[in-house]
Design a protein around this motif. Structure first.
Motif, PDB file in Angstrom:
ATOM      1  N   GLU A  53       1.002  -1.473  -0.712  1.00  0.00           N
ATOM      2  CA  GLU A  53      -0.213   0.396   0.166  1.00  0.00           C
ATOM      3  C   GLU A  53       1.015   0.819  -0.238  1.00  0.00           C
ATOM      4  N   ASN A  54       0.101   2.386  -0.559  1.00  0.00           N
ATOM      5  CA  ASN A  54       0.875   3.653  -0.204  1.00  0.00           C
ATOM      6  C   ASN A  54       1.021   4.250   1.374  1.00  0.00           C
ATOM      7  N   LEU A  55       1.914   4.604   1.901  1.00  0.00           N
ATOM      8  CA  LEU A  55       2.125   5.226   2.917  1.00  0.00           C
ATOM      9  C   LEU A  55       2.380   6.268   3.172  1.00  0.00           C
ATOM     10  N   TYR A  56       2.310   7.082   3.965  1.00  0.00           N
ATOM     11  CA  TYR A  56       3.266   8.668   4.188  1.00  0.00           C
ATOM     12  C   TYR A  56       3.881   8.275   5.895  1.00  0.00           C
ATOM     13  N   ALA A  57       4.513   7.850   6.694  1.00  0.00           N
ATOM     14  CA  ALA A  57       4.734   7.002   7.747  1.00  0.00           C
ATOM     15  C   ALA A  57       6.283   7.549   8.388  1.00  0.00           C
ATOM     16  N   PRO A  58       6.641   8.780   8.601  1.00  0.00           N
ATOM     17  CA  PRO A  58       7.733   9.331   9.665  1.00  0.00           C
ATOM     18  C   PRO A  58       7.898   8.292  10.756  1.00  0.00           C
ATOM     19  N   PHE A  59       8.462   8.592  11.083  1.00  0.00           N
ATOM     20  CA  PHE A  59       9.304   7.823  12.315  1.00  0.00           C
ATOM     21  C   PHE A  59      10.436   8.454  13.232  1.00  0.00           C
ATOM     22  N   TYR A  60      10.198   9.080  14.656  1.00  0.00           N
ATOM     23  CA  TYR A  60      10.766  10.242  14.956  1.00  0.00           C
ATOM     24  C   TYR A  60      11.124   9.082  16.632  1.00  0.00           C
ATOM     25  N   VAL A  61      12.901   9.710  17.188  1.00  0.00           N
ATOM     26  CA  VAL A  61      12.790   8.741  18.250  1.00  0.00           C
ATOM     27  C   VAL A  61      13.078  10.758  19.317  1.00  0.00           C
ATOM     28  N   TRP A  62      12.821  10.838  20.064  1.00  0.00           N
ATOM     29  CA  TRP A  62      12.363  12.011  21.080  1.00  0.00           C
ATOM     30  C   TRP A  62      13.924  11.770  22.424  1.00  0.00           C
ATOM     31  N   ASP A  63      14.185  11.960  22.884  1.00  0.00           N
ATOM     32  CA  ASP A  63      15.042  12.480  23.492  1.00  0.00           C
ATOM     33  C   ASP A  63      14.342  12.480  25.234  1.00  0.00           C
ATOM     34  N   LYS A  64      13.550  12.751  24.930  1.00  0.00           N
ATOM     35  CA  LYS A  64      12.863  13.600  26.271  1.00  0.00           C
ATOM     36  C   LYS A  64      10.994  13.392  25.551  1.00  0.00           C
ATOM     37  N   ALA A  65       9.521  12.935  26.433  1.00  0.00           N
ATOM     38  CA  ALA A  65       8.973  13.176  26.279  1.00  0.00           C
ATOM     39  C   ALA A  65       8.116  14.479  25.788  1.00  0.00           C
ATOM     40  N   GLU A  66       8.634  15.305  26.705  1.00  0.00           N
ATOM     41  CA  GLU A  66       8.421  16.937  26.077  1.00  0.00           C
ATOM     42  C   GLU A  66       8.484  16.727  24.222  1.00  0.00           C
ATOM     43  N   GLY A  67       9.366  16.747  23.651  1.00  0.00           N
ATOM     44  CA  GLY A  67       9.196  16.972  22.670  1.00  0.00           C
ATOM     45  C   GLY A  67       8.626  15.980  21.757  1.00  0.00           C
ATOM     46  N   ALA A  68       7.950  15.214  21.910  1.00  0.00           N
ATOM     47  CA  ALA A  68       6.437  14.416  21.466  1.00  0.00           C
ATOM     48  C   ALA A  68       5.105  15.142  22.024  1.00  0.00           C
ATOM     49  N   SER A  69       4.971  15.569  22.844  1.00  0.00           N
ATOM     50  CA  SER A  69       4.287  16.367  23.046  1.00  0.00           C
ATOM     51  C   SER A  69       3.955  17.875  23.065  1.00  0.00           C
ATOM     52  N   ASP A  70       5.152  18.101  22.968  1.00  0.00           N
ATOM     53  CA  ASP A  70       5.359  19.533  21.930  1.00  0.00           C
ATOM     54  C   ASP A  70       4.689  19.599  20.636  1.00  0.00           C
ATOM     55  N   PHE A  71       5.249  18.210  20.083  1.00  0.00           N
ATOM     56  CA  PHE A  71       5.526  18.570  18.404  1.00  0.00           C
ATOM     57  C   PHE A  71       3.439  17.973  18.691  1.00  0.00           C
ATOM     58  N   LEU A  72       3.004  16.875  18.847  1.00  0.00           N
ATOM     59  CA  LEU A  72       1.670  16.679  18.739  1.00  0.00           C
ATOM     60  C   LEU A  72       0.791  17.660  19.517  1.00  0.00           C
ATOM     61  N   CYS A  73       0.924  18.639  20.213  1.00  0.00           N
ATOM     62  CA  CYS A  73       0.403  19.322  20.407  1.00  0.00           C
ATOM     63  C   CYS A  73       0.719  21.396  19.684  1.00  0.00           C
ATOM     64  N   GLY A  74       1.438  21.107  19.566  1.00  0.00           N
ATOM     65  CA  GLY A  74       1.789  22.014  17.655  1.00  0.00           C
ATOM     66  C   GLY A  74       1.140  21.515  16.841  1.00  0.00           C
ATOM     67  N   LEU A  75       1.227  23.319  16.120  1.00  0.00           N
ATOM     68  CA  LEU A  75       0.347  23.552  14.893  1.00  0.00           C
ATOM     69  C   LEU A  75       1.062  23.014  13.500  1.00  0.00           C
ATOM     70  N   GLY A  76       2.177  22.318  13.566  1.00  0.00           N
ATOM     71  CA  GLY A  76       2.984  21.191  12.431  1.00  0.00           C
ATOM     72  C   GLY A  76       2.030  19.777  12.208  1.00  0.00           C
ATOM     73  N   PHE A  77       1.929  18.931  13.573  1.00  0.00           N
ATOM     74  CA  PHE A  77       0.986  17.995  14.021  1.00  0.00           C
ATOM     75  C   PHE A  77      -0.543  18.691  13.817  1.00  0.00           C
ATOM     76  N   GLN A  78      -1.279  19.332  13.437  1.00  0.00           N
ATOM     77  CA  GLN A  78      -2.311  19.769  13.794  1.00  0.00           C
ATOM     78  C   GLN A  78      -2.592  19.873  12.496  1.00  0.00           C
ATOM     79  N   ALA A  79      -1.760  20.696  11.361  1.00  0.00           N
ATOM     80  CA  ALA A  79      -1.969  21.372   9.800  1.00  0.00           C
ATOM     81  C   ALA A  79      -1.624  19.956   9.573  1.00  0.00           C
TER      82      ALA A  79
END
Length: 190
Positions: A53-79
């Motif tokens: 199948e066709n997939l768009y599937a970014p993979f992230y590694v965060w040094d701290k969970a706060e980074g993941a939270s900030d990203f998921l709550c931010g405008l980039g993820f909202q877009a």
């Protein structure tokens, strides 16, 4: 450390050049993001590298969970959510995340999700998977290796970034991707 990935399954006739342009335009925007070790912008096209199948599937590694939270709550993820819907985000507790010099030049990625047997000795699995991740990066076999686990479904993840994809990577439990860009963040203080 925490790893995360969301995978957007796209229609079979989806123009994957749209995803390629998105990666080209948005990829550099995460450079310098706080607490991000790296984000690999990944895509799989139906019929390419064994993908069904066709997939768009970014993979992230965060040094701290706060980074993941900030990203998921931010405008980039909202877009992204506005464009494609709100995806389910998988997360793993990272046992080991190693990168080699030049890892940002990776062309391929693999992600393998394996079950953890009931009542297995987690410390032994952690040591074995961590040692393997360390060894394959130090040997030059891969550009990056991540090993981790998820204690809700009791699975473990093996993620790799490659310059050249060995044929042995094309397996039943392995999802293979092309890498469009690798962004690196700003290390966490202290």
């Amino acid at each position: 450390m925490i790893a995360m990935q969301y995978s957007l399954a796209l229609p079979a006739d989806y123009d994957m050049e749209i995803i390629d342009r998105r990666i080209q335009d948005k990829g550099p925007l995460l450079n310098g993001f706080p607490n991000l070790k790296f984000k690999a912008y990944l895509r799989a096209a139906r019929g390419d590298l064994g993908s069904h199948e066709n997939l768009y599937a970014p993979f992230y590694v965060w040094d701290k969970a706060e980074g993941a939270s900030d990203f998921l709550c931010g405008l980039g993820f909202q877009a992204l959510a506005n464009d494609f819907g709100w995806p389910s985000v998988r997360t793993w507790i990272v046992w080991q995340a190693r990168v080699a010099p030049g890892f940002r030049e990776a062309k391929f990625a693999t992600r393998e999700i394996l079950p953890i047997e009931s009542h297995a000795l987690l410390e032994e699995i952690r040591r074995r998977d961590s040692d393997e991740a360390r060894r394959i990066v130090e040997s030059g076999d891969v550009l990056a290796a991540v090993a981790g686990f998820e204690p809700t479904t009791w699975t473990r993840v093996r993620f790799r970034l490659w310059d050249k994809l060995p044929e042995t990577c094309l397996g039943r439990n392995v999802q293979t991707y092309r890498v469009g860009h690798v962004a690196t963040g700003r290390p966490s203080p202290g």
